[in-house]
Scaffold this motif. Structure first.
Motif, PDB file in Angstrom:
ATOM      1  N   TYR A 152       0.858  -1.200   0.000  1.00  0.00           N
ATOM      2  CA  TYR A 152       0.000   0.000   0.000  1.00  0.00           C
ATOM      3  C   TYR A 152       0.882   1.234   0.000  1.00  0.00           C
ATOM      4  CZ  TYR A 152      -3.323   3.586   1.420  1.00  0.00           C
ATOM      5  OH  TYR A 152      -4.083   4.723   1.464  1.00  0.00           O
ATOM      6  N   ALA A 153       0.559   2.174  -0.887  1.00  0.00           N
ATOM      7  CA  ALA A 153       1.260   3.471  -0.925  1.00  0.00           C
ATOM      8  C   ALA A 153       0.251   4.531  -1.332  1.00  0.00           C
ATOM      9  CB  ALA A 153       2.417   3.428  -1.917  1.00  0.00           C
ATOM     10  N   GLY A 183      -9.835  14.684  -7.711  1.00  0.00           N
ATOM     11  CA  GLY A 183      -9.932  16.113  -7.979  1.00  0.00           C
ATOM     12  C   GLY A 183      -9.067  16.968  -7.068  1.00  0.00           C
ATOM     13  N   GLU A 184      -8.648  16.393  -5.943  1.00  0.00           N
ATOM     14  CA  GLU A 184      -7.773  17.131  -5.025  1.00  0.00           C
ATOM     15  C   GLU A 184      -6.320  16.691  -5.148  1.00  0.00           C
ATOM     16  OE1 GLU A 184      -9.386  16.650  -1.155  1.00  0.00           O
ATOM     17  OE2 GLU A 184     -11.183  17.848  -1.557  1.00  0.00           O
ATOM     18  N   GLY A 185      -6.034  15.784  -6.062  1.00  0.00           N
ATOM     19  CA  GLY A 185      -4.659  15.351  -6.286  1.00  0.00           C
ATOM     20  C   GLY A 185      -4.227  14.158  -5.451  1.00  0.00           C
ATOM     21  N   ASN A 186      -5.159  13.575  -4.670  1.00  0.00           N
ATOM     22  CA  ASN A 186      -4.785  12.427  -3.842  1.00  0.00           C
ATOM     23  C   ASN A 186      -4.800  11.143  -4.676  1.00  0.00           C
ATOM     24  OD1 ASN A 186      -4.691  13.963  -1.330  1.00  0.00           O
ATOM     25  ND2 ASN A 186      -6.924  14.053  -1.495  1.00  0.00           N
ATOM     26  N   TRP A 187      -3.847  10.279  -4.414  1.00  0.00           N
ATOM     27  CA  TRP A 187      -3.804   8.992  -5.093  1.00  0.00           C
ATOM     28  C   TRP A 187      -3.357   7.908  -4.107  1.00  0.00           C
ATOM     29  CZ3 TRP A 187       0.705   6.234  -4.974  1.00  0.00           C
ATOM     30  CH2 TRP A 187       1.872   6.940  -4.704  1.00  0.00           C
ATOM     31  N   PHE A 188      -3.709   6.656  -4.418  1.00  0.00           N
ATOM     32  CA  PHE A 188      -3.246   5.535  -3.596  1.00  0.00           C
ATOM     33  C   PHE A 188      -3.167   4.291  -4.463  1.00  0.00           C
ATOM     34  CE2 PHE A 188      -7.825   5.175  -3.424  1.00  0.00           C
ATOM     35  CZ  PHE A 188      -8.061   3.808  -3.471  1.00  0.00           C
ATOM     36  N   LEU A 189      -2.395   3.336  -3.983  1.00  0.00           N
ATOM     37  CA  LEU A 189      -2.184   2.085  -4.722  1.00  0.00           C
ATOM     38  C   LEU A 189      -2.201   0.925  -3.735  1.00  0.00           C
ATOM     39  CD1 LEU A 189      -1.249   0.571  -7.394  1.00  0.00           C
ATOM     40  CD2 LEU A 189       1.075   0.856  -6.517  1.00  0.00           C
ATOM     41  N   VAL A 190      -2.985  -0.099  -4.047  1.00  0.00           N
ATOM     42  CA  VAL A 190      -3.019  -1.331  -3.257  1.00  0.00           C
ATOM     43  C   VAL A 190      -2.798  -2.486  -4.229  1.00  0.00           C
ATOM     44  CG1 VAL A 190      -4.347  -2.803  -1.698  1.00  0.00           C
ATOM     45  CG2 VAL A 190      -4.642  -0.315  -1.626  1.00  0.00           C
ATOM     46  N   LYS A 191      -1.727  -3.236  -4.026  1.00  0.00           N
ATOM     47  CA  LYS A 191      -1.400  -4.311  -4.960  1.00  0.00           C
ATOM     48  C   LYS A 191      -0.815  -5.511  -4.197  1.00  0.00           C
ATOM     49  CE  LYS A 191      -2.369  -2.737  -9.082  1.00  0.00           C
ATOM     50  NZ  LYS A 191      -3.267  -3.436 -10.016  1.00  0.00           N
ATOM     51  N   GLU A 192      -1.063  -6.673  -4.764  1.00  0.00           N
ATOM     52  CA  GLU A 192      -0.375  -7.875  -4.294  1.00  0.00           C
ATOM     53  C   GLU A 192       0.961  -7.951  -5.018  1.00  0.00           C
ATOM     54  OE1 GLU A 192      -1.387 -12.599  -3.647  1.00  0.00           O
ATOM     55  OE2 GLU A 192      -2.049 -11.627  -5.500  1.00  0.00           O
ATOM     56  N   VAL A 193       2.040  -7.988  -4.252  1.00  0.00           N
ATOM     57  CA  VAL A 193       3.383  -7.963  -4.838  1.00  0.00           C
ATOM     58  C   VAL A 193       4.135  -9.206  -4.377  1.00  0.00           C
ATOM     59  CG1 VAL A 193       5.527  -6.684  -5.080  1.00  0.00           C
ATOM     60  CG2 VAL A 193       3.380  -5.443  -4.787  1.00  0.00           C
ATOM     61  N   LEU A 194       4.319 -10.157  -5.273  1.00  0.00           N
ATOM     62  CA  LEU A 194       5.071 -11.362  -4.952  1.00  0.00           C
ATOM     63  C   LEU A 194       6.468 -11.235  -5.556  1.00  0.00           C
ATOM     64  CD1 LEU A 194       2.370 -14.126  -5.512  1.00  0.00           C
ATOM     65  CD2 LEU A 194       3.164 -13.168  -3.361  1.00  0.00           C
ATOM     66  N   VAL A 195       7.409 -10.852  -4.722  1.00  0.00           N
ATOM     67  CA  VAL A 195       8.796 -10.657  -5.165  1.00  0.00           C
ATOM     68  C   VAL A 195       9.725 -11.316  -4.148  1.00  0.00           C
ATOM     69  CG1 VAL A 195       8.358  -8.544  -6.451  1.00  0.00           C
ATOM     70  CG2 VAL A 195       8.883  -8.408  -4.011  1.00  0.00           C
TER      71      VAL A 195
END
Length: 341
Positions: A152-153, A183-195
């Motif tokens: 999560y970021a 619209g306010e410039g907020n962003w987020f990312l949720v991903k499954e990362v298998l590394v």
């Protein structure tokens, strides 16, 4: 007279001789004057390049204005070099020339002007493209166990823009994702990362509606801890690995117990069959021996009363031999049966 409106005497200036007269439509064709080749060793005139970013220093495709002349052979075409690419422009193509889409930075652009004789003149200019607003990463996990949690970021960027998230290790891109800011410039990312385990760098760039890309953000670093083992392209947690080993161990033990049970069962069957065979063999042997002994007993009784005939003596001798042979065969067969066990 000549064929003109003034009635000129066609022969007033002629000498003696024979002349051919043709009507105008049958006059012989004129011989064209051969062109004299032009020798051009001079390049086109020097020229300057003007850069027009259309009033926007972040414009990823500014315009270039340039033009020159060559009096002798004439202009042929232009070559525009952008980084390692060369674009050819024929004379008369639409000017100004719009550069291909470029990321922020400074670029040395060169233009070669060629005349028809192959001579050229070259001019250069530096094109600077400034970055749009650089995005930020505000939340980034310092440690990540990808088998137990999601990556999560989040951060801020230009409103309603595309945010490109880069997941790198040792300057090598491992994964890349696109998300959109609100619209306010907020962003987020949720991903499954298998590394695999290691230190990974996360950075982001913003792309606006024109396709203009920003400089990368300040990176954050994530330490990936794997309670796992990598088997080729697969990553298996230690917990899962333990369960796999437990299942395999149970299967092995079950197989061993099954083989032992089957071996014992087979042994019991063999023992039972052996016992049955011994009983049957004993029975047949005893019956055969009893029959011989009865016959021998009869001969012994007869011997007490009289002398046996030669035939009876021979019969007694054969019966004694048969009894000895049967005993020997019985002993050998019984030993073979015991060895089967």
């Amino acid at each position: 007279t000549a064929n003109d409106p003034w009635g000129t005497n066609a022969f007033s200036f002629s000498r003696e001789g024979i002349y051919s007269i043709f009507p105008p439509e049958k006059l012989p064709p004129e011989v064209p004057t051969p062109e004299v080749p032009i020798i051009d060793t001079e390049p086109p005139h020097s020229f300057e390049i003007t850069v027009d970013n259309e009033g926007d220093s972040t414009n990823p495709q500014p315009l270039l204005y340039f033009e020159t002349e060559d009096e002798l052979s004439g202009m042929s075409y232009y070559e525009v070099r952008v980084k390692e690419e060369i674009f050819r422009l024929e004379k008369g193509e639409t000017m100004p020339y719009r550069l291909p889409k470029l990321e922020p930075g400074a670029y040395d652009i060169s233009v070669k002007a060629f005349d028809r004789a192959g001579n050229f003149n070259e001019s250069g200019v530096e094109v600077k493209i400034e970055s749009i607003s650089i995005p930020q990463i505000t939340i980034c996990p310092p440690v990540l166990n990808p088998l137990e949690e999601l990556f999560y970021a989040e951060g801020i960027a230009l409103p309603n823009s595309k945010v490109i998230v880069f997941f790198e290790k040792e300057e090598k891109l491992i994964k890349e994702w696109d998300v959109n800011s609100d619209g306010e410039g907020n962003w987020f990312l949720v991903k499954e990362v298998l590394v695999k385990s290691g230190i990974y760098k996360i950075s982001v760039k913003t792309e606006d509606e024109r396709g203009t890309i920003s400089y990368p953000s300040e990176p954050c670093f994530v330490k990936v801890i794997l309670g796992a083992i990598a088997i080729g392209p697969w990553i298996m947690s230690y917990k899962t690995l333990i369960w796999v080993f437990v299942v395999i161990l149970i299967l092995i033990l079950a197989l061993i117990f099954y083989l032992i049970w089957r071996s014992r069962r087979t042994r019991k069957l063999i023992e039972k069959e052996t016992q049955d065979l011994k009983q049957k063999f004993y029975k047949e042997y005893n019956e055969f021996r009893a029959a011989i002994e009865r016959e021998l007993e009869a001969l012994r009784k007869a011997k007490t009363k009289r002398e046996l005939s030669e035939e009876e003596k021979e019969r007694e001798k054969n019966l004694l031999k048969e009894l000895s042979d049967v005993k020997e065969v019985f002993t050998r067969e019984l030993k073979d049966i015991e060895e089967i066990k």
